[in-house]
Design a protein around this motif. Structure first.
Motif, mmCIF file in Angstrom:
data_model
loop_
_atom_site.group_PDB
_atom_site.id
_atom_site.type_symbol
_atom_site.label_atom_id
_atom_site.label_comp_id
_atom_site.label_asym_id
_atom_site.label_seq_id
_atom_site.Cartn_x
_atom_site.Cartn_y
_atom_site.Cartn_z
ATOM 1 N N TYR A 21 -10.027 12.701 -8.697
ATOM 2 C CA TYR A 21 -10.284 13.582 -9.300
ATOM 3 C C TYR A 21 -11.672 14.359 -9.596
ATOM 4 C CZ TYR A 21 -11.388 16.477 -13.515
ATOM 5 O OH TYR A 21 -11.835 17.978 -14.239
ATOM 6 N N LYS A 22 -12.804 13.485 -9.477
ATOM 7 C CA LYS A 22 -13.997 13.977 -9.581
ATOM 8 C C LYS A 22 -14.491 15.009 -7.893
ATOM 9 C CE LYS A 22 -15.795 11.173 -12.894
ATOM 10 N NZ LYS A 22 -16.563 9.882 -13.449
ATOM 11 N N GLN A 23 -13.786 14.152 -7.477
ATOM 12 C CA GLN A 23 -14.871 14.030 -5.288
ATOM 13 C C GLN A 23 -13.118 15.587 -5.036
ATOM 14 O OE1 GLN A 23 -12.513 11.093 -3.668
ATOM 15 N NE2 GLN A 23 -15.034 10.096 -3.297
ATOM 16 N N ASN A 24 -12.345 15.991 -6.190
ATOM 17 C CA ASN A 24 -11.490 17.326 -5.575
ATOM 18 C C ASN A 24 -11.506 18.180 -7.125
ATOM 19 O OD1 ASN A 24 -9.957 16.345 -3.373
ATOM 20 N ND2 ASN A 24 -10.168 14.605 -4.137
ATOM 21 N N SER A 25 -12.001 18.538 -8.111
ATOM 22 C CA SER A 25 -12.481 18.681 -9.104
ATOM 23 C C SER A 25 -12.864 20.541 -8.789
ATOM 24 C CB SER A 25 -13.050 18.487 -10.387
ATOM 25 O OG SER A 25 -14.505 18.686 -10.378
ATOM 26 N N LYS A 26 -12.147 21.580 -9.273
ATOM 27 C CA LYS A 26 -12.973 22.944 -8.761
ATOM 28 C C LYS A 26 -14.002 22.685 -8.899
ATOM 29 C CE LYS A 26 -11.818 27.671 -10.077
ATOM 30 N NZ LYS A 26 -11.190 28.825 -10.096
ATOM 31 N N GLN A 27 -14.995 22.307 -9.614
ATOM 32 C CA GLN A 27 -16.693 22.348 -10.009
ATOM 33 C C GLN A 27 -17.155 21.733 -9.244
ATOM 34 O OE1 GLN A 27 -17.394 21.225 -14.020
ATOM 35 N NE2 GLN A 27 -19.939 22.059 -13.633
ATOM 36 N N ALA A 28 -16.532 20.257 -8.460
ATOM 37 C CA ALA A 28 -17.059 19.679 -7.582
ATOM 38 C C ALA A 28 -16.894 20.085 -6.606
ATOM 39 C CB ALA A 28 -16.388 18.294 -7.912
ATOM 40 N N LEU A 29 -16.335 20.871 -6.054
ATOM 41 C CA LEU A 29 -15.950 20.852 -4.564
ATOM 42 C C LEU A 29 -16.653 22.285 -4.321
ATOM 43 C CD1 LEU A 29 -12.209 21.127 -3.754
ATOM 44 C CD2 LEU A 29 -13.664 19.882 -3.282
ATOM 45 N N TYR A 30 -17.082 23.145 -5.948
ATOM 46 C CA TYR A 30 -18.605 24.461 -5.205
ATOM 47 C C TYR A 30 -19.732 23.785 -4.925
ATOM 48 C CZ TYR A 30 -15.470 28.368 -6.398
ATOM 49 O OH TYR A 30 -14.195 29.512 -6.967
ATOM 50 N N GLN A 31 -19.535 22.442 -5.703
ATOM 51 C CA GLN A 31 -21.559 22.152 -5.937
ATOM 52 C C GLN A 31 -21.417 21.383 -4.312
ATOM 53 O OE1 GLN A 31 -21.051 19.469 -9.635
ATOM 54 N NE2 GLN A 31 -22.166 20.952 -11.010
ATOM 55 N N LEU A 32 -20.456 20.610 -3.679
ATOM 56 C CA LEU A 32 -20.485 19.625 -2.582
ATOM 57 C C LEU A 32 -20.753 21.314 -0.864
ATOM 58 C CD1 LEU A 32 -18.808 16.859 -3.010
ATOM 59 C CD2 LEU A 32 -21.160 17.012 -2.875
ATOM 60 N N GLY A 33 -20.339 21.957 -1.923
ATOM 61 C CA GLY A 33 -20.522 23.648 -1.165
ATOM 62 C C GLY A 33 -19.018 23.639 -0.111
ATOM 63 N N LYS A 34 -18.535 22.379 -0.319
ATOM 64 C CA LYS A 34 -16.940 22.709 0.261
ATOM 65 C C LYS A 34 -16.109 23.678 0.009
ATOM 66 C CE LYS A 34 -16.664 17.787 0.559
ATOM 67 N NZ LYS A 34 -16.301 16.013 0.271
ATOM 68 N N SER A 35 -14.797 23.942 0.655
ATOM 69 C CA SER A 35 -14.140 24.829 0.344
ATOM 70 C C SER A 35 -12.818 24.383 -0.137
ATOM 71 C CB SER A 35 -13.036 24.576 1.839
ATOM 72 O OG SER A 35 -12.216 26.264 1.950
ATOM 73 N N LEU A 36 -12.409 25.754 -1.103
ATOM 74 C CA LEU A 36 -11.480 25.425 -2.055
ATOM 75 C C LEU A 36 -9.954 25.287 -1.317
ATOM 76 C CD1 LEU A 36 -12.518 27.335 -4.954
ATOM 77 C CD2 LEU A 36 -12.992 24.679 -4.685
ATOM 78 N N ASP A 37 -9.819 25.791 0.177
ATOM 79 C CA ASP A 37 -8.856 25.761 0.579
ATOM 80 C C ASP A 37 -7.409 25.050 0.608
ATOM 81 O OD1 ASP A 37 -10.092 28.261 1.664
ATOM 82 O OD2 ASP A 37 -10.157 27.928 3.555
ATOM 83 N N GLU A 38 -7.823 23.612 0.694
ATOM 84 C CA GLU A 38 -7.019 22.908 0.843
ATOM 85 C C GLU A 38 -6.155 22.578 -0.482
ATOM 86 O OE1 GLU A 38 -8.517 19.134 3.028
ATOM 87 O OE2 GLU A 38 -8.971 19.870 4.108
ATOM 88 N N GLY A 39 -6.880 22.960 -1.646
ATOM 89 C CA GLY A 39 -6.700 22.934 -3.177
ATOM 90 C C GLY A 39 -7.863 22.319 -4.199
ATOM 91 N N PHE A 40 -7.737 21.855 -5.020
ATOM 92 C CA PHE A 40 -7.803 21.367 -6.338
ATOM 93 C C PHE A 40 -7.494 21.006 -7.777
ATOM 94 C CE2 PHE A 40 -9.204 26.101 -6.393
ATOM 95 C CZ PHE A 40 -8.848 25.975 -6.935
ATOM 96 N N VAL A 41 -8.093 20.024 -8.412
ATOM 97 C CA VAL A 41 -7.929 20.593 -9.617
ATOM 98 C C VAL A 41 -8.317 20.451 -10.864
ATOM 99 C CG1 VAL A 41 -6.257 18.378 -9.100
ATOM 100 C CG2 VAL A 41 -8.453 17.860 -10.146
ATOM 101 N N GLN A 42 -8.289 21.562 -11.616
ATOM 102 C CA GLN A 42 -8.595 22.049 -13.016
ATOM 103 C C GLN A 42 -9.691 20.874 -13.481
ATOM 104 O OE1 GLN A 42 -7.280 25.309 -12.083
ATOM 105 N NE2 GLN A 42 -9.040 26.045 -13.589
ATOM 106 N N ASP A 43 -11.028 21.822 -13.569
ATOM 107 C CA ASP A 43 -11.750 21.258 -14.382
ATOM 108 C C ASP A 43 -12.121 20.404 -15.945
ATOM 109 O OD1 ASP A 43 -14.212 21.159 -11.798
ATOM 110 O OD2 ASP A 43 -14.211 23.282 -13.003
#
Length: 188
Positions: A21-43
């Motif tokens: 969850y922590k590796q794929n939450s919207k906020q975590a992906l933003y903070q890591l500069g990763k793309s949201l293109d592969e999907g994410f879960v809500q924070d």
């Protein structure tokens, strides 16, 4: 295709689920500069606590490939009275949200999600296996439908659920917390 096993989760699963969850939450992906293109879960700042509660009521299912947990799904059988703004919206508007010509208020429905699949296991049928398991369980429990929401910034998840899993868009709403698609599926 690899054999995917679905099982109910216990407290021994909390560590890997929280990490995923922590590796794929919207906020975590933003903070890591990763793309949201592969999907994410809500924070959710309290995800670990909520996960404990879901496990205690038997609402969480894990997908495994060769004994390795690769994803999970939550089936929320009780209608939430509290929680994220989108959950409250669905609950308070179920009389006008229509799924296959029936108001949600006229259906015995369960909440579907969150669902999360490890990046290394995506594209292997894990989301479909979890989805099909949910349909099987909910049909046996006499539910009429399942309902979920997808962040409008998550077109990958929306595409998977609508195109691959045959869920239908019920509505798109704009709330203070963001824009969301409400999706659902009648259980047949």
């Amino acid at each position: 295709m690899q054999n995917i096993v679905i099982r109910q989760c216990g407290h021994e699963d909390e560590s890997w689920m929280n990490t995923l969850y922590k590796q794929n939450s919207k906020q975590a992906l933003y903070q890591l500069g990763k793309s949201l293109d592969e999907g994410f879960v809500q924070d959710n700042a309290h995800f670990d606590q909520v996960m404990k509660q879901w496990i205690e009521i038997g609402a969480v299912y894990a997908a495994e490939i060769e004994g390795d947990p690769v994803g999970f799904l939550v089936i929320q059988r009780e209608r939430a009275q509290h929680g994220p703004e989108i959950i409250q919206y669905i609950s308070s508007h179920e009389n006008i949200l229509i799924l296959q010509e029936r108001a949600l208020s006229d259906l015995h429905y369960a909440g579907y999600g969150p669902v999360l699949v490890s990046p290394h296991a995506r594209g292997k049928g894990v989301a479909k296996a979890l989805h099909d398991h949910a349909l099987h369980i909910l049909k046996a429990e006499k539910f009429d439908a399942m309902v979920a929401f997808v962040d409008a910034e998550n077109p990958t998840s929306l595409k998977i659920h609508v195109d691959a899993l045959d869920m239908q868009i019920i509505d798109k709403v704009v709330l203070a917390s963001g824009q969301f698609f409400i999706i659902g599926q009648v259980i047949g």
